[in-house]
Scaffold this motif. Structure first.
Motif, PDB file in Angstrom:
ATOM      1  N   LEU A  32       0.843  -1.196   0.000  1.00 13.99           N
ATOM      2  CA  LEU A  32       0.000   0.000   0.000  1.00 13.99           C
ATOM      3  C   LEU A  32       0.879   1.249   0.000  1.00 13.99           C
ATOM      4  CD1 LEU A  32      -2.660  -0.999   2.679  1.00 13.99           C
ATOM      5  CD2 LEU A  32      -3.103  -0.623   0.259  1.00 13.99           C
TER       6      LEU A  32
ATOM      7  N   VAL B 115      -9.960   1.353  -2.455  1.00 16.95           N
ATOM      8  CA  VAL B 115      -8.785   2.203  -2.286  1.00 16.95           C
ATOM      9  C   VAL B 115      -7.578   1.643  -3.044  1.00 16.95           C
ATOM     10  CG1 VAL B 115      -7.678   1.335  -0.177  1.00 16.95           C
ATOM     11  CG2 VAL B 115      -7.800   3.784  -0.588  1.00 16.95           C
TER      12      VAL B 115
ATOM     13  N   ILE C  89      -4.517   6.445   3.626  1.00 20.10           N
ATOM     14  CA  ILE C  89      -3.540   5.395   3.941  1.00 20.10           C
ATOM     15  C   ILE C  89      -2.307   6.030   4.565  1.00 20.10           C
ATOM     16  CG2 ILE C  89      -2.235   3.433   3.065  1.00 20.10           C
ATOM     17  CD1 ILE C  89      -3.907   3.473   0.549  1.00 20.10           C
TER      18      ILE C  89
ATOM     19  N   VAL D 216      -4.859   1.316   6.419  1.00 19.78           N
ATOM     20  CA  VAL D 216      -5.942   2.086   5.826  1.00 19.78           C
ATOM     21  C   VAL D 216      -6.841   2.589   6.956  1.00 19.78           C
ATOM     22  CG1 VAL D 216      -7.960   1.974   4.301  1.00 19.78           C
ATOM     23  CG2 VAL D 216      -5.857   0.767   3.693  1.00 19.78           C
TER      24      VAL D 216
END
Lengths: 154, 99
Positions: free
Chosen positions: A101, B47, B79, B84
């Motif tokens: 991420l 996302v 994030i 998240v």
């Protein structure tokens, strides 16, 4: 004096069913063709043979493929070989890590507490999306030619 | 550990729930999002998809916060540090009345 001339036709693609009327030497009424017209029967026969030949060239009959027999131990050896190769591959595949991420902010609480998107902005985006939807729904195919045609069989 | 993550979220004005999600799963949840793994899963997918957008060939995702807006509430998502953060906030905005 015999006069003969070839008729040039504009067909660029070789048809599957050759037209026996092509390459006929036109005459002025009298039958001057040196290679005389074969009878209808053999003509048809020649046509069918050509079709058969062309089909045979284009089609691969899997059931007719000659398969060599393998000995039991050969078969086992090869099976083991393939199994080992698969193991190596599956090991390298499972090591592939998913995309991490990204970090969007170092102050997540601040970002989330900030003012919400304004009503005016939401209206604008909704309008733009509606325009886009309308435009996309108007995309259609403009067919210039027939998509389905009849084969012309003389 | 959860208090450090969630303290800031608790204090967000008009928040009615929140989630903190990592790659492994939900780390913390509260309010209307308490134990809501379904919403967590959907928001994770959204996302991740949004993070693939790029503007003019830039290297990073072109946004800091993703907002999923409904009639009366909004999910605000960001994030940070491989986690998240999702907060559900009331959405009281209406068409401005011209008097």
């Amino acid at each position: 004096a015999t006069c003969s001339f070839k008729m040039v036709c504009g067909i660029l693609v070789k048809p599957l069913i050759p037209d026996p009327n092509l390459n006929k030497i036109p005459t002025n009424g009298s039958d001057r063709n040196a290679d005389s017209l074969p009878s209808n029967r053999t003509d048809e026969q020649a046509l069918l043979t050509t079709i058969l030949q062309r089909t045979a060239l284009n089609i691969i009959d899997v059931s007719a493929v000659d398969s060599q027999g393998m000995e039991q131990h050969e078969y086992m050896d090869r099976a083991r070989q393939y199994s080992t190769k698969l193991d190596v591959l599956s090991r390298t595949l499972s090591q592939k890590k998913p995309v991490p991420l990204p970090s969007l902010s170092s102050q997540p609480h601040q970002v989330l507490a900030a003012d919400l998107v304004s009503y005016a902005d939401v209206q604008q985006v909704s309008k733009i999306a509606a325009y886009a939807y309308s435009a996309i729904s108007q995309i259609k195919v403009d067919a210039k030619e027939e998509l389905v045609v009849q084969f012309a069989i003389p | 550990m959860t208090t450090a993550l969630t303290q800031g979220l608790e204090r967000i004005p008009d928040q009615i729930g929140y989630l903190v999600i990592s790659e492994e799963g939900v780390l913390a949840s509260a309010g209307e999002l308490e134990n809501d793994e379904l919403t967590a899963g959907v928001i994770m997918q959204m996302v991740r998809t949004a993070c693939r957008f790029r503007l003019h060939g830039t290297a990073e995702p072109p946004f800091k916060r993703m907002s999923v807006m409904f009639e009366d509430y909004v999910y605000a998502v960001t994030i940070s540090g491989q986690k998240v953060f999702v907060v559900k906030r009331q959405n009281n905005q209406r068409e401005p009345v011209i008097v």
